[in-house]
Enzyme design. Structure first.
Site, PDB file in Angstrom:
ATOM      1  N   HIS A   1      -1.412 -10.083  -2.875  1.00 40.59           N
ATOM      2  CA  HIS A   1      -2.162  -9.238  -3.802  1.00 40.59           C
ATOM      3  C   HIS A   1      -2.886 -10.051  -4.880  1.00 40.59           C
ATOM      4  O   HIS A   1      -2.927  -9.650  -6.048  1.00 40.59           O
ATOM      5  CB  HIS A   1      -1.223  -8.206  -4.429  1.00 40.59           C
ATOM      6  CG  HIS A   1      -1.897  -6.943  -4.868  1.00 40.59           C
ATOM      7  ND1 HIS A   1      -2.851  -6.906  -5.854  1.00 40.59           N
ATOM      8  CD2 HIS A   1      -1.768  -5.665  -4.445  1.00 40.59           C
ATOM      9  CE1 HIS A   1      -3.255  -5.661  -6.034  1.00 40.59           C
ATOM     10  NE2 HIS A   1      -2.611  -4.888  -5.177  1.00 40.59           N
ATOM     11  N   SER A   2      -3.478 -11.185  -4.484  1.00 37.11           N
ATOM     12  CA  SER A   2      -4.261 -11.941  -5.470  1.00 37.11           C
ATOM     13  C   SER A   2      -5.518 -11.171  -5.845  1.00 37.11           C
ATOM     14  O   SER A   2      -6.133 -10.524  -5.002  1.00 37.11           O
ATOM     15  CB  SER A   2      -4.660 -13.312  -4.897  1.00 37.11           C
ATOM     16  OG  SER A   2      -3.565 -14.186  -4.943  1.00 37.11           O
ATOM     17  N   TYR A   3      -5.857 -11.258  -7.137  1.00 38.19           N
ATOM     18  CA  TYR A   3      -7.126 -10.714  -7.627  1.00 38.19           C
ATOM     19  C   TYR A   3      -8.071 -11.909  -7.755  1.00 38.19           C
ATOM     20  O   TYR A   3      -7.774 -12.851  -8.486  1.00 38.19           O
ATOM     21  CB  TYR A   3      -6.975 -10.126  -9.032  1.00 38.19           C
ATOM     22  CG  TYR A   3      -6.234  -8.825  -9.161  1.00 38.19           C
ATOM     23  CD1 TYR A   3      -4.899  -8.711  -8.818  1.00 38.19           C
ATOM     24  CD2 TYR A   3      -6.869  -7.699  -9.687  1.00 38.19           C
ATOM     25  CE1 TYR A   3      -4.216  -7.517  -8.984  1.00 38.19           C
ATOM     26  CE2 TYR A   3      -6.194  -6.506  -9.861  1.00 38.19           C
ATOM     27  CZ  TYR A   3      -4.874  -6.419  -9.508  1.00 38.19           C
ATOM     28  OH  TYR A   3      -4.199  -5.238  -9.685  1.00 38.19           O
TER      29      TYR A   3
ATOM     30  N   GLU B   1      -6.732  -7.295   0.546  1.00 44.79           N
ATOM     31  CA  GLU B   1      -5.349  -7.334   1.036  1.00 44.79           C
ATOM     32  C   GLU B   1      -5.326  -7.093   2.539  1.00 44.79           C
ATOM     33  O   GLU B   1      -5.530  -5.961   2.983  1.00 44.79           O
ATOM     34  CB  GLU B   1      -4.524  -6.261   0.318  1.00 44.79           C
ATOM     35  CG  GLU B   1      -4.537  -6.390  -1.200  1.00 44.79           C
ATOM     36  CD  GLU B   1      -4.327  -5.046  -1.889  1.00 44.79           C
ATOM     37  OE1 GLU B   1      -3.267  -4.434  -1.725  1.00 44.79           O
ATOM     38  OE2 GLU B   1      -5.242  -4.589  -2.596  1.00 44.79           O
TER      39      GLU B   1
ATOM     40  N   ASN C   1       0.819  -1.211   0.000  1.00 42.62           N
ATOM     41  CA  ASN C   1       0.000   0.000   0.000  1.00 42.62           C
ATOM     42  C   ASN C   1       0.865   1.279   0.000  1.00 42.62           C
ATOM     43  O   ASN C   1       2.067   1.215  -0.249  1.00 42.62           O
ATOM     44  CB  ASN C   1      -1.019   0.012   1.127  1.00 42.62           C
ATOM     45  CG  ASN C   1      -2.335   0.645   0.663  1.00 42.62           C
ATOM     46  OD1 ASN C   1      -2.345   1.748   0.143  1.00 42.62           O
ATOM     47  ND2 ASN C   1      -3.428  -0.064   0.847  1.00 42.62           N
ATOM     48  N   ARG C   2       0.249   2.408   0.273  1.00 44.81           N
ATOM     49  CA  ARG C   2       0.887   3.705  -0.012  1.00 44.81           C
ATOM     50  C   ARG C   2       1.591   4.344   1.181  1.00 44.81           C
ATOM     51  O   ARG C   2       1.148   4.199   2.318  1.00 44.81           O
ATOM     52  CB  ARG C   2      -0.173   4.691  -0.532  1.00 44.81           C
ATOM     53  CG  ARG C   2      -0.727   4.272  -1.866  1.00 44.81           C
ATOM     54  CD  ARG C   2      -1.850   5.165  -2.360  1.00 44.81           C
ATOM     55  NE  ARG C   2      -2.241   4.746  -3.711  1.00 44.81           N
ATOM     56  CZ  ARG C   2      -3.007   3.679  -3.968  1.00 44.81           C
ATOM     57  NH1 ARG C   2      -3.485   2.949  -2.975  1.00 44.81           N
ATOM     58  NH2 ARG C   2      -3.287   3.343  -5.215  1.00 44.81           N
TER      59      ARG C   2
ATOM     60  N   HIS D   1       3.391  -0.036  -2.790  1.00 43.45           N
ATOM     61  CA  HIS D   1       3.769  -1.449  -2.853  1.00 43.45           C
ATOM     62  C   HIS D   1       5.279  -1.687  -2.945  1.00 43.45           C
ATOM     63  O   HIS D   1       5.754  -2.506  -3.730  1.00 43.45           O
ATOM     64  CB  HIS D   1       3.079  -2.135  -4.037  1.00 43.45           C
ATOM     65  CG  HIS D   1       1.577  -2.238  -3.889  1.00 43.45           C
ATOM     66  ND1 HIS D   1       0.938  -2.246  -2.686  1.00 43.45           N
ATOM     67  CD2 HIS D   1       0.585  -2.365  -4.828  1.00 43.45           C
ATOM     68  CE1 HIS D   1      -0.372  -2.374  -2.875  1.00 43.45           C
ATOM     69  NE2 HIS D   1      -0.614  -2.433  -4.161  1.00 43.45           N
TER      70      HIS D   1
ATOM     71  N   ASP E   1     -11.408   1.287  -3.120  1.00 46.29           N
ATOM     72  CA  ASP E   1      -9.956   1.134  -3.036  1.00 46.29           C
ATOM     73  C   ASP E   1      -9.571   1.702  -1.669  1.00 46.29           C
ATOM     74  O   ASP E   1      -8.852   2.695  -1.568  1.00 46.29           O
ATOM     75  CB  ASP E   1      -9.265   1.875  -4.181  1.00 46.29           C
ATOM     76  CG  ASP E   1      -7.811   1.426  -4.368  1.00 46.29           C
ATOM     77  OD1 ASP E   1      -7.316   0.673  -3.514  1.00 46.29           O
ATOM     78  OD2 ASP E   1      -7.187   1.835  -5.370  1.00 46.29           O
TER      79      ASP E   1
HETATM   80  C1  GLA Z   1      -3.715  -1.743  -4.486  1.00 45.53           C
HETATM   81  C2  GLA Z   1      -3.992  -0.307  -4.518  1.00 45.53           C
HETATM   82  C3  GLA Z   1      -4.722   0.062  -5.778  1.00 45.53           C
HETATM   83  C4  GLA Z   1      -3.939  -0.409  -6.984  1.00 45.53           C
HETATM   84  C5  GLA Z   1      -3.662  -1.867  -6.868  1.00 45.53           C
HETATM   85  C6  GLA Z   1      -2.768  -2.341  -7.983  1.00 45.53           C
HETATM   86  O1  GLA Z   1      -4.813  -2.466  -4.201  1.00 45.53           O
HETATM   87  O2  GLA Z   1      -4.722   0.151  -3.403  1.00 45.53           O
HETATM   88  O3  GLA Z   1      -4.921   1.435  -5.850  1.00 45.53           O
HETATM   89  O4  GLA Z   1      -2.743   0.296  -7.067  1.00 45.53           O
HETATM   90  O5  GLA Z   1      -3.040  -2.154  -5.651  1.00 45.53           O
HETATM   91  O6  GLA Z   1      -3.202  -1.924  -9.225  1.00 45.53           O
END
Ligand code: GLA
Length: 385
Positions: free
Chosen positions: A213-215, A349, A114-115, A140, A284
């Site tokens: 970070h699985s989708y 996540e 994350n940020r 990340h 998000d």
């Molecule tokens: C995280 C972030 C999103 C995006 C994804 C990857 O979940 O919070 O904003 O950057 O990763 O695309």
């Protein structure tokens, strides 16, 4: 009886071809793919570094495959209510896909998932500068985060359906202080649980926030996830500014589109005229998990009414980032040629809150020498009738 030398030669060929460590309970499983761990080659990076895959399979045929590049989970096959197996994670067919089209598919993100605002934080009086790889912010772990490095795999242990990957991040790597030795273990049980267990030590104080970070798409690959029903055990969430950095507030979800305390379709409120949804381009956001205390706690549940697939989430972490795949825009052609269109996958996540190094009121993400970082998340797969 074969001469010993032939046996050794055969064993060598088997090692090269892929080692299978099977468990005692394999008798009931089909002979072709018993429960256990299968190790195989997954390709080579441009510099010649070999990447391997480890496939874990349980007694019910659930199968998870992870690779040493990024500790990425490249596939996760679970049954639907009719017993039909399908892959519920987004990804690519081969290594080149993961290298060329990085979207954090299935990876472990770090050193800080994350940020971090403006790519800067101050720790023990010293200010550190990180890459700003997401608008004005750090995301990340930076330009070459843990999702883009090759991890070392431990040899599969007999009797355990698990794999352990290790990565040592050098002091100063991506701007972070301290040599950090990180480890993640993926374990699949016959109770249909998949556990991610992280640990780490450092020789200088550093922030750390590892997550998976699985989708997920529990339905048809390529279709959107708006019909999936989500439950999040969160009374509060962390609202964000225009650059997705938490404002510092822990806002109640009550009366907002962020209230997932009862199972709710993801699409039910995603288009509402809500400032936070606009900032995220959808969901998000980090949710503050309600249950307190040590150990694994229930974080939420994802269910697809179409296929009946369900996934419970338990974690030791205080937060969970729910990202509704808002940046997927149809430009990535993934596994089997499936186009990953807008919102065709979602991430859940488990984590500490974003920007914690700059937010003293958030639970601390600082790991100090002599201490060990621990984090555990379990996914439990099932079906609803
Ligand atoms: C995280 C972030 C999103 C995006 C994804 C990857 O979940 O919070 O904003 O950057 O990763 O695309």
């Amino acid at each position: 009886m074969k001469p010993i030398s032939t046996t050794i030669a055969l064993a060598g060929i088997l090692v090269l071809a892929g080692v299978r460590v099977s468990r005692g309970s394999q008798a009931a499983a089909p002979a072709a793919s018993p429960a256990g761990v299968t190790r195989a080659a997954f390709g080579k990076l441009a510099d010649g570094t070999a990447v391997e895959s480890f496939t874990l399979r349980n007694a019910h045929g659930i199968e998870v495959r992870a690779i040493t590049y990024g500790a990425i989970i490249v596939s996760l096959r679970v049954p639907d209510r009719a017993g039909k197996f399908g892959d519920i994670v987004l990804g690519n067919d081969d290594l080149a896909g993961y290298v060329d089209k990085p979207a954090y598919f299935g990876a472990v993100v770090g050193r800080y998932g994350n940020r971090i605002a403006k790519g800067r934080f101050t720790l023990d009086g010293k200010t550190y500068t990180l890459a700003t790889n997401n608008g004005p912010n750090h995301l990340h772990g930076g330009v070459r985060g843990f999702d883009k490095v090759v991890w070392k795999a431990d040899p599969p242990a007999a009797g355990a359906t698990s794999v352990t990957f290790r990565y040592t991040s050098a002091d100063g790597e991506e701007g972070y202080p301290g040599k950090l030795s990180a480890r993640v273990t993926y374990t699949l049980t016959d109770k249909n649980e998949l556990t991610f267990e992280y640990s780490a030590t450092t020789d200088k104080a550093t922030p750390i926030n590892l997550t998976q970070h699985s989708y997920f798409n529990l339905g048809t690959p390529g279709s959107d996830i708006l019909g999936h029903e989500l439950t999040l055990e969160a009374d509060r969430y962390t609202p964000v500014d225009a650059t997705l950095i938490p404002t510092g507030q822990l806002a109640p979800v009550s009366g907002t589109p962020f209230d997932f305390r009862k199972p709710t379709a993801i699409g039910a409120r995603i288009a509402q005229d809500d400032e936070q949804l606009k900032r995220g381009g959808g969901y998000d956001h980090n949710f503050v998990l309600t249950a307190a205390g040590d150990g694994l706690r229930r974080a939420g549940r994802l269910a697809d009414p179409g296929t009946g697939r369900t996934m419970e989430i338990l974690t030791t972490e205080p937060g969970i980032q729910f990202y509704s795949g808002n940046f997927l825009d149809g430009t990535i052609k993934g596994k089997g040629g499936v186009v990953y269109k807008y919102r065709s996958g979602l991430c859940l996540e488990t984590q500490h809150f974003p920007d914690s190094p700059n937010q003293p009121s958030f639970p601390s993400t600082i790991l100090r020498p002599g201490k060990e970082y621990h984090s555990k998340t379990t996914l439990v797969f099932g079906v609803s009738r």
